[in-house]
Design a protein around this motif. Structure first.
Motif, PDB file in Angstrom:
ATOM      1  N   ARG A  66       0.877  -1.176   0.000  1.00  0.00           N
ATOM      2  CA  ARG A  66       0.000   0.000   0.000  1.00  0.00           C
ATOM      3  C   ARG A  66       0.906   1.215   0.000  1.00  0.00           C
ATOM      4  NH1 ARG A  66      -2.714  -2.147   4.760  1.00  0.00           N
ATOM      5  NH2 ARG A  66      -1.641  -0.474   5.797  1.00  0.00           N
ATOM      6  N   TRP A  67       0.532   2.226  -0.742  1.00  0.00           N
ATOM      7  CA  TRP A  67       1.330   3.450  -0.737  1.00  0.00           C
ATOM      8  C   TRP A  67       0.984   4.274   0.483  1.00  0.00           C
ATOM      9  CZ3 TRP A  67       5.167   2.371  -3.348  1.00  0.00           C
ATOM     10  CH2 TRP A  67       5.160   1.968  -4.687  1.00  0.00           C
ATOM     11  N   PRO A  68       1.926   5.083   0.949  1.00  0.00           N
ATOM     12  CA  PRO A  68       1.688   5.889   2.149  1.00  0.00           C
ATOM     13  C   PRO A  68       0.682   7.006   1.908  1.00  0.00           C
ATOM     14  CG  PRO A  68       3.799   6.452   1.173  1.00  0.00           C
ATOM     15  CD  PRO A  68       3.269   5.270   0.419  1.00  0.00           C
ATOM     16  N   ARG A  69       0.067   7.382   2.997  1.00  0.00           N
ATOM     17  CA  ARG A  69      -0.819   8.547   2.961  1.00  0.00           C
ATOM     18  C   ARG A  69      -0.057   9.763   3.459  1.00  0.00           C
ATOM     19  NH1 ARG A  69      -4.789   5.505   6.594  1.00  0.00           N
ATOM     20  NH2 ARG A  69      -3.074   4.079   6.535  1.00  0.00           N
ATOM     21  N   GLY A  70      -0.513  10.924   3.126  1.00  0.00           N
ATOM     22  CA  GLY A  70       0.096  12.143   3.655  1.00  0.00           C
ATOM     23  C   GLY A  70       1.281  12.661   2.875  1.00  0.00           C
TER      24      GLY A  70
ATOM     25  N   PHE B  53      13.596  -2.788 -12.341  1.00  0.00           N
ATOM     26  CA  PHE B  53      12.262  -2.185 -12.264  1.00  0.00           C
ATOM     27  C   PHE B  53      12.188  -1.325 -11.009  1.00  0.00           C
ATOM     28  CE2 PHE B  53       7.847  -2.241 -10.754  1.00  0.00           C
ATOM     29  CZ  PHE B  53       7.192  -1.783 -11.882  1.00  0.00           C
ATOM     30  N   THR B  54      11.550  -0.165 -11.141  1.00  0.00           N
ATOM     31  CA  THR B  54      11.285   0.695  -9.990  1.00  0.00           C
ATOM     32  C   THR B  54       9.903   1.313 -10.151  1.00  0.00           C
ATOM     33  OG1 THR B  54      13.608   1.225  -9.651  1.00  0.00           O
ATOM     34  CG2 THR B  54      12.035   2.727  -8.681  1.00  0.00           C
ATOM     35  N   LEU B  55       9.177   1.351  -9.062  1.00  0.00           N
ATOM     36  CA  LEU B  55       7.850   1.956  -9.029  1.00  0.00           C
ATOM     37  C   LEU B  55       7.773   2.761  -7.739  1.00  0.00           C
ATOM     38  CD1 LEU B  55       5.024   1.873 -10.472  1.00  0.00           C
ATOM     39  CD2 LEU B  55       4.436   0.062  -8.871  1.00  0.00           C
ATOM     40  N   ASN B  56       7.168   3.947  -7.806  1.00  0.00           N
ATOM     41  CA  ASN B  56       7.009   4.724  -6.577  1.00  0.00           C
ATOM     42  C   ASN B  56       5.589   5.251  -6.479  1.00  0.00           C
ATOM     43  OD1 ASN B  56       6.800   7.437  -7.758  1.00  0.00           O
ATOM     44  ND2 ASN B  56       8.954   7.138  -8.307  1.00  0.00           N
ATOM     45  N   ASP B  57       5.271   5.830  -5.339  1.00  0.00           N
ATOM     46  CA  ASP B  57       3.903   6.277  -5.094  1.00  0.00           C
ATOM     47  C   ASP B  57       3.501   7.480  -5.938  1.00  0.00           C
ATOM     48  OD1 ASP B  57       5.673   7.896  -3.572  1.00  0.00           O
ATOM     49  OD2 ASP B  57       4.003   8.538  -2.321  1.00  0.00           O
ATOM     50  N   ARG B  58       4.430   8.044  -6.678  1.00  0.00           N
ATOM     51  CA  ARG B  58       4.101   9.164  -7.573  1.00  0.00           C
ATOM     52  C   ARG B  58       3.588   8.665  -8.920  1.00  0.00           C
ATOM     53  NH1 ARG B  58       5.158  10.773  -2.914  1.00  0.00           N
ATOM     54  NH2 ARG B  58       6.510  12.522  -2.506  1.00  0.00           N
ATOM     55  N   ASN B  59       3.652   7.329  -9.149  1.00  0.00           N
ATOM     56  CA  ASN B  59       3.211   6.725 -10.402  1.00  0.00           C
ATOM     57  C   ASN B  59       1.700   6.499 -10.410  1.00  0.00           C
ATOM     58  OD1 ASN B  59       6.117   5.051  -9.987  1.00  0.00           O
ATOM     59  ND2 ASN B  59       5.807   5.958 -11.964  1.00  0.00           N
ATOM     60  N   GLU B  60       0.811   7.210 -10.171  1.00  0.00           N
ATOM     61  CA  GLU B  60      -0.623   7.025 -10.401  1.00  0.00           C
ATOM     62  C   GLU B  60      -1.155   5.605 -10.218  1.00  0.00           C
ATOM     63  OE1 GLU B  60      -2.453   9.800 -10.972  1.00  0.00           O
ATOM     64  OE2 GLU B  60      -0.559  10.905 -10.938  1.00  0.00           O
TER      65      GLU B  60
ATOM     66  N   ARG C  17      -2.633   3.034  -7.425  1.00  0.00           N
ATOM     67  CA  ARG C  17      -3.132   3.063  -6.048  1.00  0.00           C
ATOM     68  C   ARG C  17      -2.460   2.034  -5.139  1.00  0.00           C
ATOM     69  NH1 ARG C  17      -5.273   7.601  -5.937  1.00  0.00           N
ATOM     70  NH2 ARG C  17      -7.099   8.056  -7.152  1.00  0.00           N
ATOM     71  N   ALA C  18      -2.663   0.765  -5.394  1.00  0.00           N
ATOM     72  CA  ALA C  18      -2.067  -0.303  -4.583  1.00  0.00           C
ATOM     73  C   ALA C  18      -1.369  -1.247  -5.553  1.00  0.00           C
ATOM     74  CB  ALA C  18      -3.142  -1.030  -3.788  1.00  0.00           C
ATOM     75  N   PRO C  19      -0.066  -1.140  -5.655  1.00  0.00           N
ATOM     76  CA  PRO C  19       0.629  -1.916  -6.681  1.00  0.00           C
ATOM     77  C   PRO C  19       0.625  -3.418  -6.426  1.00  0.00           C
ATOM     78  CG  PRO C  19       2.209  -0.844  -5.257  1.00  0.00           C
ATOM     79  CD  PRO C  19       0.851  -0.348  -4.844  1.00  0.00           C
ATOM     80  N   ALA C  20       0.464  -4.152  -7.505  1.00  0.00           N
ATOM     81  CA  ALA C  20       0.656  -5.600  -7.510  1.00  0.00           C
ATOM     82  C   ALA C  20       1.632  -5.862  -8.654  1.00  0.00           C
ATOM     83  CB  ALA C  20      -0.656  -6.329  -7.735  1.00  0.00           C
ATOM     84  N   ILE C  21       2.768  -6.448  -8.333  1.00  0.00           N
ATOM     85  CA  ILE C  21       3.818  -6.696  -9.317  1.00  0.00           C
ATOM     86  C   ILE C  21       4.004  -8.206  -9.433  1.00  0.00           C
ATOM     87  CG2 ILE C  21       6.261  -6.351  -9.862  1.00  0.00           C
ATOM     88  CD1 ILE C  21       6.026  -3.805  -7.989  1.00  0.00           C
ATOM     89  N   TRP C  22       3.982  -8.712 -10.653  1.00  0.00           N
ATOM     90  CA  TRP C  22       4.174 -10.129 -10.927  1.00  0.00           C
ATOM     91  C   TRP C  22       5.584 -10.299 -11.467  1.00  0.00           C
ATOM     92  CZ3 TRP C  22       1.353 -14.250  -9.675  1.00  0.00           C
ATOM     93  CH2 TRP C  22       1.586 -15.459 -10.338  1.00  0.00           C
ATOM     94  N   LEU C  23       6.475 -10.847 -10.653  1.00  0.00           N
ATOM     95  CA  LEU C  23       7.869 -11.022 -11.033  1.00  0.00           C
ATOM     96  C   LEU C  23       8.094 -12.461 -11.473  1.00  0.00           C
ATOM     97  CD1 LEU C  23      10.766  -9.807 -11.120  1.00  0.00           C
ATOM     98  CD2 LEU C  23      11.003 -10.557  -8.740  1.00  0.00           C
TER      99      LEU C  23
ATOM    100  N   PRO D 138      -1.468 -12.261 -13.649  1.00  0.00           N
ATOM    101  CA  PRO D 138      -2.813 -12.022 -13.120  1.00  0.00           C
ATOM    102  C   PRO D 138      -3.346 -10.652 -13.534  1.00  0.00           C
ATOM    103  CG  PRO D 138      -1.325 -12.758 -11.376  1.00  0.00           C
ATOM    104  CD  PRO D 138      -0.491 -12.495 -12.588  1.00  0.00           C
ATOM    105  N   ALA D 139      -4.634 -10.560 -13.670  1.00  0.00           N
ATOM    106  CA  ALA D 139      -5.275  -9.300 -14.042  1.00  0.00           C
ATOM    107  C   ALA D 139      -4.942  -8.219 -13.023  1.00  0.00           C
ATOM    108  CB  ALA D 139      -6.782  -9.487 -14.127  1.00  0.00           C
ATOM    109  N   GLY D 140      -4.589  -7.042 -13.513  1.00  0.00           N
ATOM    110  CA  GLY D 140      -4.295  -5.910 -12.657  1.00  0.00           C
ATOM    111  C   GLY D 140      -2.862  -5.847 -12.155  1.00  0.00           C
ATOM    112  N   ALA D 141      -2.073  -6.871 -12.414  1.00  0.00           N
ATOM    113  CA  ALA D 141      -0.686  -6.876 -11.947  1.00  0.00           C
ATOM    114  C   ALA D 141       0.244  -6.340 -13.034  1.00  0.00           C
ATOM    115  CB  ALA D 141      -0.256  -8.292 -11.557  1.00  0.00           C
ATOM    116  N   ILE D 142       1.310  -5.736 -12.599  1.00  0.00           N
ATOM    117  CA  ILE D 142       2.342  -5.236 -13.510  1.00  0.00           C
ATOM    118  C   ILE D 142       3.347  -6.365 -13.720  1.00  0.00           C
ATOM    119  CG2 ILE D 142       4.201  -3.554 -13.791  1.00  0.00           C
ATOM    120  CD1 ILE D 142       2.607  -1.778 -11.761  1.00  0.00           C
TER     121      ILE D 142
END
Length: 173
Positions: A86-90, A107-114, A116-122, A131-135
């Motif tokens: 989950r990305w941080p709030r605040g 690979f790098t992903l951060n909370d500035r990437n639009e 919401r809750a990342p799911a990464i399939w490595l 899986p559907a919805g996974a990067i």
């Protein structure tokens, strides 16, 4: 002909040094890091939420006391890995980085990437269905490391930030 012998030796030594630097040293560095993680309790394909960094910490070269770290050594010979957080709030920053066994950041992903809750399939290149919805992220090597970083900023936010970063998970599939 004798003049060219030192030049040929220097060229050969340069090529050998270049090859070692490029091919052997990164793997050696990562294998040492993985060994150190195992001795500190890290389990392959599981997230380890390390304690906050202090001035005495030296598991990471020049660690930052403003960042909470979680690590996940991976081994894809056991199957793909589902990475979630989950990305941080605040407005505080968080990132997930994937490194192969040669220390390459693949690979790098951060909370500035639009996202919401990342799911990464490595997984390995060309293996299986994502899986559907996974990067989808393909690792060029069987083993490596996933690193989650969460900036705290204000020390009074450390307990809340620590609770948020514990949502970071790596699960073998």
């Amino acid at each position: 002909m004798r003049r060219f012998l030192p030049l040929a030796a220097a060229l050969l030594a340069s090529l050998l040094g270049f090859s070692l630097t490029l091919n052997w040293i990164p793997g050696f560095i990562m294998s040492r890091a993985m060994e150190q993680m195992e001795t500190s309790g890290a389990v392959t394909n599981r997230a380890l939420h390390v304690p906050p960094v202090t001035e005495a910490s030296r598991n990471v070269v020049r660690p930052s006391p403003d960042i909470l770290y979680s690590i996940c050594p991976y081994d894809l010979s056991r199957g793909p890995l589902l990475i979630q957080a989950r990305w941080p709030r605040g407005g505080m920053y968080a990132s997930i980085s994937v490194y192969d066994s040669r220390t390459n950041n693949i690979f790098t992903l951060n909370d500035r990437n639009e996202i919401r809750a990342p799911a990464i399939w490595l997984d390995r290149p060309g293996a299986g269905t994502v899986p559907a919805g996974a990067i989808a992220v393909e690792s060029p090597t069987r083993t490596g490391l996933v690193l989650y970083r969460r900036i705290v900023g204000d020390p009074s936010r450390t307990p809340a930030a620590n609770a948020e970063r514990r949502s970071f998970m790596c699960d073998a599939q």
